[in-house]
Design an enzyme around this catalytic site. Structure first.
Site, PDB file in Angstrom:
ATOM      1  N   PRO A   1       0.788  -1.225   0.000  1.00  0.00           N
ATOM      2  CA  PRO A   1       0.000   0.000   0.000  1.00  0.00           C
ATOM      3  C   PRO A   1       0.826   1.284   0.000  1.00  0.00           C
ATOM      4  CG  PRO A   1      -0.071  -1.059   2.137  1.00  0.00           C
ATOM      5  CD  PRO A   1       0.566  -2.040   1.199  1.00  0.00           C
ATOM      6  N   ASN A   2       0.309   2.246  -0.737  1.00  0.00           N
ATOM      7  CA  ASN A   2       0.834   3.620  -0.838  1.00  0.00           C
ATOM      8  C   ASN A   2       2.100   3.730  -1.678  1.00  0.00           C
ATOM      9  OD1 ASN A   2      -1.213   4.865   0.844  1.00  0.00           O
ATOM     10  ND2 ASN A   2      -0.262   3.754   2.543  1.00  0.00           N
TER      11      ASN A   2
ATOM     12  N   ARG B   1       5.024  11.082  -2.553  1.00  0.00           N
ATOM     13  CA  ARG B   1       4.785  10.737  -1.152  1.00  0.00           C
ATOM     14  C   ARG B   1       6.085  10.905  -0.369  1.00  0.00           C
ATOM     15  NH1 ARG B   1       4.789   4.598   1.049  1.00  0.00           N
ATOM     16  NH2 ARG B   1       4.088   5.036   3.173  1.00  0.00           N
TER      17      ARG B   1
ATOM     18  N   TYR C   1      11.153   8.563   0.865  1.00  0.00           N
ATOM     19  CA  TYR C   1      11.025   7.499  -0.140  1.00  0.00           C
ATOM     20  C   TYR C   1      11.656   7.842  -1.491  1.00  0.00           C
ATOM     21  CZ  TYR C   1       7.722   5.603   3.239  1.00  0.00           C
ATOM     22  OH  TYR C   1       7.150   5.096   4.387  1.00  0.00           O
TER      23      TYR C   1
ATOM     24  N   ASN D   1       8.065  -5.739  -1.242  1.00  0.00           N
ATOM     25  CA  ASN D   1       7.972  -4.595  -0.339  1.00  0.00           C
ATOM     26  C   ASN D   1       6.510  -4.517   0.067  1.00  0.00           C
ATOM     27  OD1 ASN D   1       7.887  -2.237   1.064  1.00  0.00           O
ATOM     28  ND2 ASN D   1       8.953  -0.995  -0.471  1.00  0.00           N
TER      29      ASN D   1
ATOM     30  N   ALA E   1       3.364  -0.958   4.572  1.00  0.00           N
ATOM     31  CA  ALA E   1       2.860  -0.967   5.958  1.00  0.00           C
ATOM     32  C   ALA E   1       2.435  -2.350   6.424  1.00  0.00           C
ATOM     33  CB  ALA E   1       1.695   0.015   6.085  1.00  0.00           C
TER      34      ALA E   1
ATOM     35  N   GLU F   1      12.942  -9.495   1.017  1.00  0.00           N
ATOM     36  CA  GLU F   1      12.162  -8.368   1.521  1.00  0.00           C
ATOM     37  C   GLU F   1      12.939  -7.082   1.244  1.00  0.00           C
ATOM     38  OE1 GLU F   1      11.651  -8.648   5.742  1.00  0.00           O
ATOM     39  OE2 GLU F   1      10.553  -6.742   5.888  1.00  0.00           O
TER      40      GLU F   1
ATOM     41  N   HIS G   1      12.865  -2.712   1.516  1.00  0.00           N
ATOM     42  CA  HIS G   1      12.250  -1.439   1.904  1.00  0.00           C
ATOM     43  C   HIS G   1      13.114  -0.309   1.399  1.00  0.00           C
ATOM     44  CE1 HIS G   1       9.331  -3.475   4.297  1.00  0.00           C
ATOM     45  NE2 HIS G   1      10.299  -4.175   4.863  1.00  0.00           N
TER      46      HIS G   1
ATOM     47  N   ARG H   1      13.642   4.596  11.837  1.00  0.00           N
ATOM     48  CA  ARG H   1      12.376   5.346  11.873  1.00  0.00           C
ATOM     49  C   ARG H   1      11.579   4.989  13.134  1.00  0.00           C
ATOM     50  NH1 ARG H   1       9.480   4.788   6.259  1.00  0.00           N
ATOM     51  NH2 ARG H   1       8.283   6.511   7.163  1.00  0.00           N
TER      52      ARG H   1
END
Ligand code: DHK
Length: 219
Positions: A70-71, A78, A83, A134, A137, A158, A160, A167
């Site tokens: 998502p996103n 964004r 990012y 990825n 969230a 995985e 990111h 963070r």
């Protein structure tokens, strides 16, 4: 639990054969409508049926699924300080270029829905050799996604974009990491390309081990 796939999937020549009609519908190797042998035992049945059932004779390109959660469709606008300024389309294009160099077909997807990620993982076809994920969230919340990864038992890397460990604390935990073969964080879009390089090596190593090692029961 039995594996959902034949991990030593034989690659089938799509060419029709007169005596069995259109026995195979395509390189998928699934029985066609006229295949008298039905859907059982793809490896052994096909190797009797067609002389082209050889990986080296009619190789189907290895496919790597690159799944985005998502996103990530908003990349570029964004929180660019977190990012980056590249869009998801930019990243997809770079992955396809890298995939061509590595002789990997890249199937790049994004969704905002957890269930869709689960279905895409479950539906990985026989030519999918690995998943780069990825989950955004959902990394920090989903039990269903790692369950699906366990079920298909494919190598998973995985990724990111941001360094999640630098963070908020809720981003420090990943439900994906325990089932991932490897994890790449904090390197921006380069992380996807590094993941593809690593996946190509994992595939090559698996193929070499298959060629050298004892024949599995399913071949
Ligand atoms: C992307 C997201 O959308 C966040 O929810 C994750 C990840 C981090 C990334 O850095 O790519 O926490």
């Amino acid at each position: 639990m039995p594996p959902l796939r034949n991990r030593n999937a034989t690659v089938y020549c799509p060419g029709p054969r007169a005596d069995i009609g259109q026995a195979r519908d395509s390189c998928s190797g699934r029985p066609g409508p006229n295949d008298p042998r039905g859907r059982s035992g793809p490896g052994r049945a096909a190797s009797r049926a067609h002389p082209c059932v050889r990986r080296e004779h009619h190789p189907v390109p290895n496919t790597v699924l690159i799944l985005n959660g998502p996103n990530l469709n908003l990349l570029g606008r964004r929180e660019p300080s977190v990012y980056g300024r590249e869009t998801l389309d930019d990243i997809a294009a770079a992955c396809r270029v890298r995939g061509e160099k590595l002789r990997i077909r890249v199937d790049f997807r994004q969704t905002n829905h957890e269930g869709e990620l689960v279905e895409w993982i479950q539906q990985s076809h026989a030519d999918v050799r690995g998943i780069i994920l990825n989950a955004a969230a959902y990394t920090h919340t989903s039990v269903a996604i790692p369950d699906a990864l366990r079920a298909v038992a494919l190598p998973c890397i995985e990724v990111h974009l941001s360094n999640v460990h630098a963070r908020e604390s809720f981003r420090h935990h990943s439900y994906i990491s325990p089932v991932a073969t490897g994890v790449i964080v904090g390197l921006g879009s380069q992380g996807y390309l590094l993941a593809l390089d690593a996946m190509a090596r994992l595939i090559a190593d698996a193929d070499a081990a298959n060629a050298d090692g004892p024949r599995s029961l399913s071949t």
